[in-house]
Design a protein around this motif. Structure first.
Motif, PDB file in Angstrom:
ATOM      1  N   UNK A  75       1.091  -1.296  -0.665  1.00  0.00           N
ATOM      2  CA  UNK A  75      -0.168   0.353   0.329  1.00  0.00           C
ATOM      3  C   UNK A  75       1.230   0.980   0.028  1.00  0.00           C
ATOM      4  N   UNK A  76       1.967   1.089   0.598  1.00  0.00           N
ATOM      5  CA  UNK A  76       2.683   2.015   0.640  1.00  0.00           C
ATOM      6  C   UNK A  76       3.197   2.118  -0.605  1.00  0.00           C
ATOM      7  N   UNK A  77       3.917   1.121  -1.215  1.00  0.00           N
ATOM      8  CA  UNK A  77       4.350   1.395  -2.731  1.00  0.00           C
ATOM      9  C   UNK A  77       3.093   1.984  -4.007  1.00  0.00           C
ATOM     10  N   UNK A  78       1.893   1.556  -3.403  1.00  0.00           N
ATOM     11  CA  UNK A  78       0.429   2.443  -4.293  1.00  0.00           C
ATOM     12  C   UNK A  78       0.545   3.580  -3.105  1.00  0.00           C
ATOM     13  N   UNK A  79       0.439   3.788  -3.494  1.00  0.00           N
ATOM     14  CA  UNK A  79       0.909   5.503  -2.539  1.00  0.00           C
ATOM     15  C   UNK A  79       1.927   6.564  -2.605  1.00  0.00           C
ATOM     16  N   UNK A  80       3.590   5.950  -2.769  1.00  0.00           N
ATOM     17  CA  UNK A  80       4.287   7.044  -3.064  1.00  0.00           C
ATOM     18  C   UNK A  80       4.323   6.548  -4.876  1.00  0.00           C
ATOM     19  N   UNK A 116       9.202  22.417 -10.610  1.00  0.00           N
ATOM     20  CA  UNK A 116       9.474  21.093 -10.506  1.00  0.00           C
ATOM     21  C   UNK A 116       8.466  19.107 -10.908  1.00  0.00           C
ATOM     22  N   UNK A 117       9.160  18.413 -11.376  1.00  0.00           N
ATOM     23  CA  UNK A 117       7.937  17.593 -11.352  1.00  0.00           C
ATOM     24  C   UNK A 117       8.419  16.790 -10.172  1.00  0.00           C
ATOM     25  N   UNK A 118       7.586  15.757 -10.271  1.00  0.00           N
ATOM     26  CA  UNK A 118       7.984  14.660  -8.648  1.00  0.00           C
ATOM     27  C   UNK A 118       8.581  13.132  -9.584  1.00  0.00           C
ATOM     28  N   UNK A 119       9.211  13.148  -9.398  1.00  0.00           N
ATOM     29  CA  UNK A 119      10.145  11.605  -9.929  1.00  0.00           C
ATOM     30  C   UNK A 119      10.073  10.417  -9.167  1.00  0.00           C
ATOM     31  N   UNK A 120       9.513  10.912  -8.084  1.00  0.00           N
ATOM     32  CA  UNK A 120       9.946   9.600  -7.004  1.00  0.00           C
ATOM     33  C   UNK A 120      10.618   8.674  -6.855  1.00  0.00           C
ATOM     34  N   UNK A 121      10.497   7.276  -6.302  1.00  0.00           N
ATOM     35  CA  UNK A 121      11.735   6.338  -6.309  1.00  0.00           C
ATOM     36  C   UNK A 121      12.141   5.355  -7.513  1.00  0.00           C
ATOM     37  N   UNK A 122      13.562   5.261  -7.322  1.00  0.00           N
ATOM     38  CA  UNK A 122      13.534   4.515  -8.966  1.00  0.00           C
ATOM     39  C   UNK A 122      12.970   2.939  -8.860  1.00  0.00           C
TER      40      UNK A 122
END
Length: 219
Positions: free
Chosen positions: A157-162, A178-184
């Motif tokens: 669920x945290x993965x979905x949230x991010x 600036x854009x939001x790039x998230x985690x790799x």
């Protein structure tokens, strides 16, 4: 909704100390330690306080950033943008924002606060950070239980949230931010969510479809 920006070195110290033992979304946060301080120094309250005071606080860097963000951010616009995106209203009027000089910004929805990373340059990315964190608030309040009922673990669920923060990028473009790039680790899921969103504008229906899609790819 009012954002209260707070300069508090003790809070900053706690965030540094918690961060060096944190590992989330495939990121070992200790790697963000500056070259001029060791992990063992961070664990020492007095050493770390002296380090932060000399490097960030006594010079007024944190205070200057606080003044800038207070004048630059349009909290009403952020609120309207996110409420329109997620089809939900913020149920509270005040949120505390603690400025941190470390590169990790945790949050607590129940206590209504989040950390905001101090920026020396490209300060506008801090506003992007506010969009990012407040989107998490709405997700936790209104959509977290939907994920649990669909059988997703807390980590999933945290993965979905991010990954869902990819959806704020059209708004950020419109606002010149600036854009939001998230985690790799989330790039494929983010791309899939963006595609699904382009096909469904109702957020709740979109999320149900997204959860169904995620159920398929995790098997």
């Amino acid at each position: 909704m009012k954002l209260q920006f707070i300069e508090n070195i003790e809070r900053d110290i706690r965030n540094w100390q918690k961060s060096i033992t944190a590992n989330s979304y495939g990121v070992d946060w200790k790697k963000f330690l500056p070259e001029d301080i060791l992990a063992e120094n961070v664990r020492d309250d007095e050493y770390l306080k002296d380090y932060l005071e000399k490097k960030f606080y006594q010079s007024g860097k944190v205070s200057e950033f606080k003044k800038w963000i207070e004048s630059a951010v349009n909290s009403s616009q952020i609120q309207k943008d996110l409420e329109a995106l997620m089809d939900k209203k913020f149920p509270f009027e005040n949120v505390k924002v603690f400025i941190t000089t470390f590169h990790r910004a945790p949050y607590d929805v129940e206590q209504k606060f989040f950390y905001l990373i101090w920026c020396d340059s490209n300060k506008e990315k801090a506003i992007t950070g506010i969009y990012h964190e407040l989107m998490h608030f709405l997700f936790h309040i209104y959509y977290w239980d939907m994920c649990k009922k669909a059988g997703f673990s807390e980590i999933q669920t945290h993965d979905i949230k991010e990954s869902l923060t990819a959806l704020i990028n059209p708004i950020l473009k419109q606002r010149g931010l600036p854009l939001d790039f998230g985690y790799p680790n989330h790039q494929i899921l983010r791309a899939n969510l963006e595609k699904l969103r382009s096909e469904e504008k109702n957020f709740e229906i979109f999320l149900k479809k997204a959860l169904s899609h995620y159920s398929e790819i995790r098997q």
